[in-house]
Design an enzyme around this catalytic site. Sequence first.
Site, PDB file in Angstrom:
ATOM      1  N   GLU A 139     -16.284   1.022  12.503  1.00  0.00           N
ATOM      2  CA  GLU A 139     -15.024   1.732  12.771  1.00  0.00           C
ATOM      3  C   GLU A 139     -14.429   2.250  11.476  1.00  0.00           C
ATOM      4  O   GLU A 139     -14.829   1.827  10.393  1.00  0.00           O
ATOM      5  CB  GLU A 139     -13.995   0.756  13.366  1.00  0.00           C
ATOM      6  CG  GLU A 139     -14.231   0.355  14.766  1.00  0.00           C
ATOM      7  CD  GLU A 139     -13.211  -0.674  15.217  1.00  0.00           C
ATOM      8  OE1 GLU A 139     -13.309  -1.076  16.369  1.00  0.00           O
ATOM      9  OE2 GLU A 139     -12.334  -1.074  14.424  1.00  0.00           O
TER      10      GLU A 139
ATOM     11  N   ASP B 191      -5.543   3.761   7.056  1.00  0.00           N
ATOM     12  CA  ASP B 191      -4.666   3.344   5.965  1.00  0.00           C
ATOM     13  C   ASP B 191      -3.213   3.435   6.427  1.00  0.00           C
ATOM     14  O   ASP B 191      -2.536   4.432   6.210  1.00  0.00           O
ATOM     15  CB  ASP B 191      -4.911   4.243   4.743  1.00  0.00           C
ATOM     16  CG  ASP B 191      -4.431   3.574   3.477  1.00  0.00           C
ATOM     17  OD1 ASP B 191      -4.046   2.391   3.536  1.00  0.00           O
ATOM     18  OD2 ASP B 191      -4.438   4.228   2.427  1.00  0.00           O
TER      19      ASP B 191
ATOM     20  N   CYS C  19      19.633  11.871 -20.326  1.00  0.00           N
ATOM     21  CA  CYS C  19      19.153  13.071 -19.646  1.00  0.00           C
ATOM     22  C   CYS C  19      18.527  14.033 -20.665  1.00  0.00           C
ATOM     23  O   CYS C  19      19.149  14.327 -21.694  1.00  0.00           O
ATOM     24  CB  CYS C  19      20.324  13.744 -18.924  1.00  0.00           C
ATOM     25  SG  CYS C  19      19.875  15.331 -18.210  1.00  0.00           S
TER      26      CYS C  19
ATOM     27  N   CYS D 298      20.813  11.504 -13.447  1.00  0.00           N
ATOM     28  CA  CYS D 298      21.764  11.937 -14.465  1.00  0.00           C
ATOM     29  C   CYS D 298      23.106  12.070 -13.739  1.00  0.00           C
ATOM     30  O   CYS D 298      23.242  12.869 -12.818  1.00  0.00           O
ATOM     31  CB  CYS D 298      21.346  13.291 -15.048  1.00  0.00           C
ATOM     32  SG  CYS D 298      22.672  14.055 -15.999  1.00  0.00           S
TER      33      CYS D 298
ATOM     34  N   LYS E  14     -14.677  -0.622   1.374  1.00  0.00           N
ATOM     35  CA  LYS E  14     -13.625   0.300   0.926  1.00  0.00           C
ATOM     36  C   LYS E  14     -14.215   1.396   0.058  1.00  0.00           C
ATOM     37  O   LYS E  14     -15.089   1.138  -0.767  1.00  0.00           O
ATOM     38  CB  LYS E  14     -12.570  -0.472   0.129  1.00  0.00           C
ATOM     39  CG  LYS E  14     -11.900  -1.580   0.957  1.00  0.00           C
ATOM     40  CD  LYS E  14     -10.435  -1.364   1.118  1.00  0.00           C
ATOM     41  CE  LYS E  14      -9.640  -1.926  -0.001  1.00  0.00           C
ATOM     42  NZ  LYS E  14      -8.202  -1.731   0.174  1.00  0.00           N
TER      43      LYS E  14
ATOM     44  N   LYS F  56     -11.404   2.437   8.738  1.00  0.00           N
ATOM     45  CA  LYS F  56     -10.322   1.558   8.275  1.00  0.00           C
ATOM     46  C   LYS F  56      -9.117   2.443   8.004  1.00  0.00           C
ATOM     47  O   LYS F  56      -9.038   3.117   6.979  1.00  0.00           O
ATOM     48  CB  LYS F  56     -10.743   0.806   7.019  1.00  0.00           C
ATOM     49  CG  LYS F  56      -9.744  -0.265   6.620  1.00  0.00           C
ATOM     50  CD  LYS F  56     -10.311  -1.172   5.551  1.00  0.00           C
ATOM     51  CE  LYS F  56      -9.430  -2.359   5.257  1.00  0.00           C
ATOM     52  NZ  LYS F  56      -8.053  -2.056   4.976  1.00  0.00           N
TER      53      LYS F  56
ATOM     54  N   CYS G  68      25.796  18.944 -16.303  1.00  0.00           N
ATOM     55  CA  CYS G  68      24.408  19.032 -16.772  1.00  0.00           C
ATOM     56  C   CYS G  68      23.870  20.430 -16.443  1.00  0.00           C
ATOM     57  O   CYS G  68      23.838  20.819 -15.275  1.00  0.00           O
ATOM     58  CB  CYS G  68      23.586  17.949 -16.083  1.00  0.00           C
ATOM     59  SG  CYS G  68      21.848  18.000 -16.486  1.00  0.00           S
TER      60      CYS G  68
ATOM     61  N   CYS H 243      21.105  17.169 -20.879  1.00  0.00           N
ATOM     62  CA  CYS H 243      22.501  17.109 -21.332  1.00  0.00           C
ATOM     63  C   CYS H 243      22.821  15.828 -22.095  1.00  0.00           C
ATOM     64  O   CYS H 243      23.978  15.594 -22.459  1.00  0.00           O
ATOM     65  CB  CYS H 243      23.457  17.282 -20.148  1.00  0.00           C
ATOM     66  SG  CYS H 243      23.495  15.863 -19.054  1.00  0.00           S
TER      67      CYS H 243
ATOM     68  N   TYR I  17      -7.340  -1.117  17.807  1.00  0.00           N
ATOM     69  CA  TYR I  17      -8.697  -1.591  17.535  1.00  0.00           C
ATOM     70  C   TYR I  17      -8.973  -3.045  17.913  1.00  0.00           C
ATOM     71  O   TYR I  17      -9.979  -3.610  17.502  1.00  0.00           O
ATOM     72  CB  TYR I  17      -9.060  -1.364  16.077  1.00  0.00           C
ATOM     73  CG  TYR I  17      -8.076  -1.939  15.075  1.00  0.00           C
ATOM     74  CD1 TYR I  17      -7.838  -3.306  15.001  1.00  0.00           C
ATOM     75  CD2 TYR I  17      -7.368  -1.108  14.207  1.00  0.00           C
ATOM     76  CE1 TYR I  17      -6.954  -3.834  14.097  1.00  0.00           C
ATOM     77  CE2 TYR I  17      -6.475  -1.623  13.291  1.00  0.00           C
ATOM     78  CZ  TYR I  17      -6.271  -2.988  13.237  1.00  0.00           C
ATOM     79  OH  TYR I  17      -5.386  -3.494  12.346  1.00  0.00           O
TER      80      TYR I  17
END
Length: 669
Positions: free
Chosen positions: A113, A117, A409, A427, A315, A115, A433, A412, A224
């Site tokens: 089958e 995710d 930042c 920020c 995997k 797998k 800014c 700024c 499953y």
Amino acid sequence: MNKLDAKEEILKLSEEINHHNHLYYVESNPEISDYDFDQLLNRLQDLEKQFPEFAFDYSPTKRVGGDITKKFETVVHRFPMLSLSNTYSEEEIEEWETRLKKLAEGELEYVCELKYDGVAIGIRYENGVLTRAVTRGDGTQGEDVTANVKTIRTIPLKLKGNFPNDFEIRGEIFMPLKSFQKLNEEREENGEALFANPRNTASGTLKMQDSKVVAERGLDSYLYGVYGNELNLLGHYEAVETASSWGFKVPQTEHRFIQKTNSIDGIMQFIHYWDKERHNLPFEIDGVVIKVNDYEQQRKLGFTAKSPRWAIAYKFKAERVETKLIEVTYQVGRTGSITPVANLTPIQLGGTTVKRASLHNSDQIEKLDLHDGDFVYVEKGGEIIPKIVGVNLDKRDASATKIHYIENCPECQTALVRKEGEANHYCPNEDGCPTQMKGKLEHFISRKALNVDGLGAETIDVLYDKGLVRNQADLYDLTFDQVVNLERMADKSANNLLLGLKASTNVPFERVLFAIGIRFVGETVAKKLAKHFKNIDALKAASFDDLVNVEEIGEKIAISVQHYFLNEEHLALIERLRAAGLQFEIVEKEGASNKLEGKAFVVSGVFTSFSRDEIKEVIESNGGKNVSSISSKTDFVVAGENMGPAKLKKASDLGITILSEDEFIQLLG
Ligand code: IVH
């Protein structure tokens, strides 16, 4: 209608809708149009409103969500939810198979089958009705997420056929790539941080409090495993096939999602096939699972401490390349969120050249322990841009310095903040800014906001850099002389710009609300808030409770709205915009109604009495939705002259009702 008749019709409708739901979502083979489906659902909803005593738990109306779970209850699994032992090596799969042959009696048959995710789920059915859905948790106990799972269309609420009275079915809930991309596009538009990958998004979505939001996120599932005491099933393959006959979406043989084999060669072929083909699937898998088919043999093989001996996961290694990190730069979004980006020596990966990779947030940089000039491993997953998954420490220069996340930042220099429970830094200098302000101004004039003709991002940059415009209200103080003196501006373009601004004062309130750029207030939320509060003063005065009581407004949005109005500068800005003539209250349109609620329209061609935009406006003011292209989800096509024949054919092939201009007018009475 009397009670008896109502109950009978409700049961009949539920059955009919469940049947069509199954055809559409599980078999991808619908028999009726979306419009007819919605009619059935609307009728059922009406009846359930009138006779709430017959609004059963398994009613298909539960699919749209609405139930709120304040706290997910912990539930102990009746059968522990184990995990699989897994390996990345084909050799180990061969060893496993050889071992099994020695341990088991008789011939062995395997089921291969995918797998998936996603997130594991266990769903209990009693007398054919879904009663509880629980996450894996620690394997012994998980969280009750029933209300959210009920919104997933491929999971039946009520079974058909010859099912056991009490059993549990297990499977994986995941977010298809399409749903994931759509969600991130919406988030980008709303200035929200993007989700990293479909798996984590599926997991987060399943734990949301508001099942209505879950319903909109497009989760899907594959099942499953069947667990119960008296199942009368001989093996795993038979269980999956049988579950399909009860209405579940199970992996299909014809897509090679599931395959029986009795040899290691067969197993290897399955592995090799999917190692290549997985890139063409509409969802992510991270490997394949091989299980012994026969239940009796499974029972005899038994378990180790954590996982069954009769199953193993292989995997896939993600496609991974190594390249040199040039530098980490930081992007500032219009809402102030900071995104660190790794700039890399260009390299080929999965058919494209990769130059940049996302680092997501400071935790990620810390976890990778990145140093200047590191050689990093880059992988591509469901993410929009590739990600860095590790560092080749052998190649690190001894004198390399560690990369520290910035504290200020980059635009700024304001000190960055990170709110509790959030992964991203911000920020906080939202109105000072330059990058944020330019972003906010660009958003303000954009098509879906104020749609200012004659003004674009480049001009915004120049206006800002010259100090002529520092916030949205300054735009309305611009004079002809100021504009015409800008580079590449002629009399005509300067005039157009000013006319565009003037015209924007007619843009309706909901778009103004979207335009001012309150964090988390996207197009849809702005419409909801405008419709509910009617004007900016009522919205400003709204309490937290007032806000969260509005349909689809959650705590996060409520806090953000309140936060916005606590800022004196924002209040001053609104007053200046109001003085400039912008719309801060809803104008109830003549002829507005809910007649077209929930219906999707495509308007195409040229019309005689109205412009296309006017027709679209009428659709919206009567509760309908305009969509850009014809699909099975479209309910009506309003066809003017010159509408393309290909479009017309598509609409009629899909059985969509096509309306002429006159018929459309009649529809609205
Ligand atoms: S069987 C006792 N089959 O992988 C074994 N699991 O580590 C029960 N998974 O938590 C699991 N696809 O979430 C099985 N076809 C599949 C699967 C699958 C994905 C996940 C599942 C489980 C984890 C096992």
